[in-house]
Design a protein around this motif. Structure first.
Motif, short mmCIF file in Angstrom:
data_model
loop_
_atom_site.label_atom_id
_atom_site.label_comp_id
_atom_site.label_asym_id
_atom_site.label_seq_id
_atom_site.Cartn_x
_atom_site.Cartn_y
_atom_site.Cartn_z
N VAL A 43 0.74 -1.25 -0.12
CA VAL A 43 -0.08 -0.12 0.02
C VAL A 43 0.57 1.23 -0.06
O VAL A 43 1.99 1.23 0.61
N VAL A 44 0.44 2.45 -0.81
CA VAL A 44 1.24 3.66 -0.63
C VAL A 44 0.21 4.64 0.04
O VAL A 44 -0.92 4.73 -0.36
N VAL A 45 0.97 5.47 0.70
CA VAL A 45 -0.02 6.71 1.38
C VAL A 45 0.68 7.95 1.03
O VAL A 45 1.81 7.85 1.06
N GLY A 46 -0.14 8.92 0.94
CA GLY A 46 0.42 10.03 0.69
C GLY A 46 -0.71 11.44 0.94
O GLY A 46 -1.92 11.17 0.92
N ASP A 47 -0.12 12.77 1.25
CA ASP A 47 -1.18 13.61 1.21
C ASP A 47 -1.26 14.34 0.06
O ASP A 47 -1.74 15.49 0.03
N GLU A 48 -0.50 13.86 -1.17
CA GLU A 48 -0.65 14.72 -2.49
C GLU A 48 -0.27 15.84 -2.57
O GLU A 48 -0.53 16.93 -3.08
N ASN A 49 0.70 16.24 -1.32
CA ASN A 49 1.55 17.66 -1.29
C ASN A 49 3.04 17.21 -1.05
O ASN A 49 3.54 18.06 -0.08
N GLY A 50 3.63 16.36 -1.50
CA GLY A 50 5.07 16.19 -1.12
C GLY A 50 5.43 15.07 -0.15
O GLY A 50 6.46 14.82 0.09
N VAL A 51 4.36 14.49 0.50
CA VAL A 51 4.78 13.30 1.44
C VAL A 51 4.26 12.03 0.94
O VAL A 51 3.01 12.07 0.69
N VAL A 52 5.02 11.07 1.18
CA VAL A 52 4.66 9.79 0.63
C VAL A 52 5.46 8.68 1.44
O VAL A 52 6.23 8.96 2.13
N GLY A 53 4.70 7.28 1.73
CA GLY A 53 5.13 6.42 2.33
C GLY A 53 4.57 5.01 1.77
O GLY A 53 3.51 5.06 1.30
N PHE A 54 5.48 3.99 1.89
CA PHE A 54 4.97 2.60 1.58
C PHE A 54 4.91 1.68 2.51
O PHE A 54 5.84 1.88 3.61
#
Length: 173
Positions: A43-54
């Protein structure tokens, strides 16, 4: 990850994160009593503003595997430089057999990437980018290679600071 020492970690508590399921697989464990099935999810999560994590999750139920993956992804959030909806410069990265190439694109191009790479790039909030997956198409390695490439990006301010020059000189040579 790589030799990059300035990994920009972020806390999940103050962000509004959106999750994307990249891949789910049924995994079989053979025991003397027969086969035991479980599910593995990336799963990939992000705030659609430069932050991401998997994150990776494994459980006997699909929904439990996905929720474990989301929890794991929230523990591995990183900040990525975005410049005018795209990336600051071209970047390549390799993880396992997966090689990725990401290039900045002009406004209106969209996210030209496939599968696992698309999920990562959209979660970061990049709207215009050209991406190519070379080598293995394994979603686990593709996600990791894409995140590595994004972590190796440097924003114009950092480059100007490292070179001890004015920000305008970075763009004008």
């Amino acid at each position: 990850m790589s030799q990059n020492t300035n990994i920009r970690r972020v806390k999940a508590s103050d962000l509004e994160l959106k999750d994307r399921l990249v891949s789910i697989q049924r995994v079989t464990k053979v025991t003397k009593g027969g086969r035991t099935f479980s599910f593995s999810a990336i799963v990939v999560v992000g705030d659609e503003n430069g932050v991401v994590g998997f994150g990776l999750g494994k459980a006997s139920e699909v929904t439990a595997a996905i929720s474990k993956g989301i929890e794991d992804a929230k523990k591995n959030l990183v900040k990525v430089p975005i410049y005018k909806g795209t990336i600051p410069h071209e970047q390549e990265a390799k993880f396992g057999g997966a090689k990725v190439l990401i290039k900045p694109a002009s406004h209106g191009t969209g996210v030209k990437a496939g599968g696992a790479m698309r999920a990562v790039l959209e979660s970061v909030g990049i709207t215009d980018v050209l991406a190519k997956s070379k080598g293995s198409s394994n979603p686990h390695n593709l996600v990791k290679a894409t995140v590595m490439a994004l972590l190796e990006l440097r924003d114009p301010q950092t480059i100007a600071q490292q070179r001890s020059v004015n920000l305008n000189k970075v763009f004008n040579g």
